[in-house]
Design a protein around this motif. Structure first.
Motif, PDB file in Angstrom:
ATOM      1  N   GLN A 123      14.066   5.982  -0.764  1.00 17.05           N
ATOM      2  CA  GLN A 123      13.099   6.875  -1.398  1.00 17.05           C
ATOM      3  C   GLN A 123      11.986   6.086  -2.078  1.00 17.05           C
ATOM      4  N   ALA A 124      12.335   4.949  -2.692  1.00 15.82           N
ATOM      5  CA  ALA A 124      11.301   4.126  -3.338  1.00 15.82           C
ATOM      6  C   ALA A 124      10.338   3.556  -2.291  1.00 15.82           C
ATOM      7  N   LEU A 125      10.867   3.158  -1.126  1.00 11.98           N
ATOM      8  CA  LEU A 125       9.992   2.681  -0.052  1.00 11.98           C
ATOM      9  C   LEU A 125       9.026   3.783   0.368  1.00 11.98           C
ATOM     10  N   ASP A 172       8.160   6.538  -1.300  1.00  9.48           N
ATOM     11  CA  ASP A 172       7.265   6.935  -2.393  1.00  9.48           C
ATOM     12  C   ASP A 172       6.062   6.007  -2.502  1.00  9.48           C
ATOM     13  N   SER A 173       6.267   4.727  -2.185  1.00 10.04           N
ATOM     14  CA  SER A 173       5.167   3.769  -2.315  1.00 10.04           C
ATOM     15  C   SER A 173       4.325   3.710  -1.041  1.00 10.04           C
ATOM     16  N   GLY A 174       4.561   4.647  -0.112  1.00  8.77           N
ATOM     17  CA  GLY A 174       3.713   4.744   1.068  1.00  8.77           C
ATOM     18  C   GLY A 174       4.120   3.843   2.210  1.00  8.77           C
ATOM     19  N   ARG A 230       5.998  -2.745   5.715  1.00 11.92           N
ATOM     20  CA  ARG A 230       5.829  -3.882   4.797  1.00 11.92           C
ATOM     21  C   ARG A 230       6.945  -4.910   4.921  1.00 11.92           C
ATOM     22  N   GLU A 287      -4.424  -4.304  -4.693  1.00 12.04           N
ATOM     23  CA  GLU A 287      -3.533  -3.679  -3.712  1.00 12.04           C
ATOM     24  C   GLU A 287      -2.896  -2.418  -4.301  1.00 12.04           C
ATOM     25  N   GLN A 311      -2.914   1.374  -2.887  1.00 10.56           N
ATOM     26  CA  GLN A 311      -1.691   2.148  -2.601  1.00 10.56           C
ATOM     27  C   GLN A 311      -1.686   3.466  -3.372  1.00 10.56           C
ATOM     28  N   THR A 313      -1.491   7.103  -1.369  1.00 13.62           N
ATOM     29  CA  THR A 313      -0.297   7.953  -1.447  1.00 13.62           C
ATOM     30  C   THR A 313      -0.564   9.269  -2.178  1.00 13.62           C
ATOM     31  N   ALA A 324       3.973  -2.332  -4.253  1.00 13.97           N
ATOM     32  CA  ALA A 324       4.850  -1.211  -3.886  1.00 13.97           C
ATOM     33  C   ALA A 324       5.956  -1.028  -4.921  1.00 13.97           C
ATOM     34  N   LEU A 363       4.336   0.716  -7.789  1.00 15.96           N
ATOM     35  CA  LEU A 363       4.032   2.119  -7.504  1.00 15.96           C
ATOM     36  C   LEU A 363       5.298   2.982  -7.547  1.00 15.96           C
ATOM     37  N   ALA A 364       6.401   2.460  -6.999  1.00 14.53           N
ATOM     38  CA  ALA A 364       7.664   3.225  -7.052  1.00 14.53           C
ATOM     39  C   ALA A 364       8.075   3.454  -8.507  1.00 14.53           C
TER      40      ALA A 364
END
Lengths: 355, 355
Positions: free
Chosen positions: A160-162, A164-166, A322, B17, B21, B25, B342, B345-346
């Motif tokens: 989910q974290a992956l 969520d960060s797009g 990524r 970056e 992101q 998102t 990332a 962002l998460a």
């Protein structure tokens, strides 16, 4: 201090361990998060224990004691799947926690989500039933379900974290049956399948009927949950699982099946030899990509993370936009009552922090 | 739809970056969580861009363009560490995101926490300064900092979930320098340290002065963050890091140091030979236990998860009361601008879901 009401469905081994962990962490959660988790109701297939207010510690202990002695925990009759939950004066914002292994809860849970409740699951079945029910449970990100895959390992949270960060998942490869992992290790160590299987059965490592492990159906359900989390609109029929036994052995009694397990030895010995000949390792692997999923015995190359796996550990390898050249890998024990309950409790805390 | 105001400090590679992101998102976060992340301010060492309202996309792009061209991004003069943030009409509930590498932000961030803001960090320094500041940042669980250890790998989240569920950490072992991991792999492949080091430096794998990697100080800071997360009341002086060079080489210029790197070759060749003689692997390992922490070159046995590590990947092994016999292991690339952003962002999304 925020008081968070919980309704727990399921008081088997995981359910009772969860109650113990909830009680044991009360002080720490109050200190760190100013959260107080209170039980509004405990339910199992035989009925519901609820009083209309938070259950006291004595009432909770009484329910556990009743369960341990095989008596009904119920103060209210009825089955958890058919309960008139809305009539129980349950606060709408309660967290519904399903740690049973029972089918048929998805409609009731989706109704609670629609009414504003949050859901935490160790039960895989509500997520592997119809896609519409899965989507209803995910409405407003209302449902967490870490313990449905890999017990307490951080698999769903990581995925989910992956997302969520797009990031974009291009491939998940996973060994997520401790039982089948154990059998692979024993095969690699030179044991025959029948010997390894009977030993695992005698040690209680398998389901009562080991074909419930060997069918691969449980792995396929976990693969479906991973795929649906990635947004893939699949059903269980889209994930064919290769069983460890031929269709002709599906109709036998359990004891007949175990007695005739030698019939499987030659083909497994051949696959082990094939793996060894190419320097690889034999693993029962679920692969999920946007193009499709599969579950079956695979020969993985020696440098693959799955090849380093030993025994009953689970392993999950995420390849994404990524993490393209080298995957993100999570590995460890993926079963057991304490670890499963801990996965559920961490989800309850994360959910409670949002309420 | 909930609008979540963000103040971002730091517009280096990770910072730019992260902005990209966040913008990329927006649609998905609106759909899944009904969240809208808006920038109230962008700040770097040269000043602050803020208008008193949410920055428009055009204003954000203008700040990135100014930064790319080496111009000041500021519409308000002043340094981020000394900014009178409370005078900027920033809503108290903003998330302060520090993706700089600058020292001295801990007091300002702790003040924002006390005022009701939440904090997300990629900057390790506010967490590895004084213990009182660390504790102030953790007040009410206000601060997330996944990206300070292992970039986007789920390390802090995993550790926090273990602790939240009442588990007890007995040992963390980690390889968390991609640069030093790369050097270990090259040493194992038979290269001399000086050759491997000069190649890594030429390829940009190391800091401009490679002694900033070789000192182990950055690994020690990460170990301190892990230890403090476990509740251990330590300072950086409690975590001695074994450097890869003798004290006499600390005073050289960078170019002198690189020119004299051969002086290190013999001792490293001896350690590689020692590891090989016992069938183990040479790794730069941080070990954190409740009894103490250490950071240094270790020979790990062949069956240890760290022995399977290759190249620049990071690896974290958690042994706990519940993961006692076999650890929970997370492995993968632990550096890079996109992965670090990332991770930030998460954290922002997890924090925003709680607001």
């Amino acid at each position: 201090m925020r008081s968070i009401p919980i309704v727990q469905i399921g008081l088997g081994g995981v359910g009772r361990e969860l109650v113990r962990q909830v009680l044991a962490t009360r002080e720490a959660l109050a200190k760190h998060y100013r959260l107080s988790l209170v039980y509004l109701a405990l339910a199992d297939s035989g009925g519901v224990r609820a009083t209309g207010a938070a259950l006291t510690r004595d009432e909770i202990e009484a329910a556990l004691a009743a369960k341990a002695e095989g008596r009904s925990i119920a103060t209210i009759a009825g089955k958890s799947s058919g309960m008139p939950w809305s009539s129980l004066a349950l606060r709408e914002a309660a967290i519904f926690v399903d740690v049973s292994a029972a089918p048929g809860h998805e409609m009731m849970l989706a109704e609670r989500v629609a009414a504003g409740s949050r859901v935490v699951l160790a039960n895989k079945l509500p997520l592997s039933a119809g896609l519409a029910q899965f989507q209803a449970l995910m409405f407003d990100a209302a449902t967490r379900y870490e313990a449905t895959v890999g017990a307490g390992l951080p698999i769903i949270a990581t995925l989910q974290a992956l997302l969520d960060s797009g990031d974009t998942v291009t491939r998940i490869e996973a060994a997520m049956s401790g039982t089948l992992g154990y059998l692979c290790s024993q095969l690699e160590a030179g044991e025959s399948l029948s010997t390894a299987l009977r030993a695992a059965h005698a040690l209680g490592y398998t389901e009562p009927d080991p074909r419930d492990d060997l069918s691969g159906a449980d792995v396929a359900r976990k693969a479906l949950i991973l795929a649906r989390t990635c947004g893939l609109p699949w059903s269980i029929n889209d994930i064919p699982a290769e069983p460890w036994f031929p269709p002709a052995m599906a109709g036998l009694s359990r004891d007949e099946f175990l007695a005739r397990a030698e019939e499987l030895d030659a083909s497994f010995a051949a696959r082990v030899a094939e793996a060894r000949a190419v320097g690889g390792a034999l693993r029962y692997v679920a692969t999920v990509t946007p193009q499709g999923a599969s579950v079956g015995l695979r020969i993985v190359p020696a440098e693959h993370p799955l090849a380093s796996l030993r025994g009953a550990d689970n392993l999950f390898s995420f390849t994404t936009a990524r993490y393209a050249e080298r995957p993100l890998v999570v590995r460890g024990p993926g079963a057991g009552q304490a670890l499963t309950a801990a996965g559920v409790l961490a989800d309850i805390v994360a959910t409670a922090r949002e309420m």
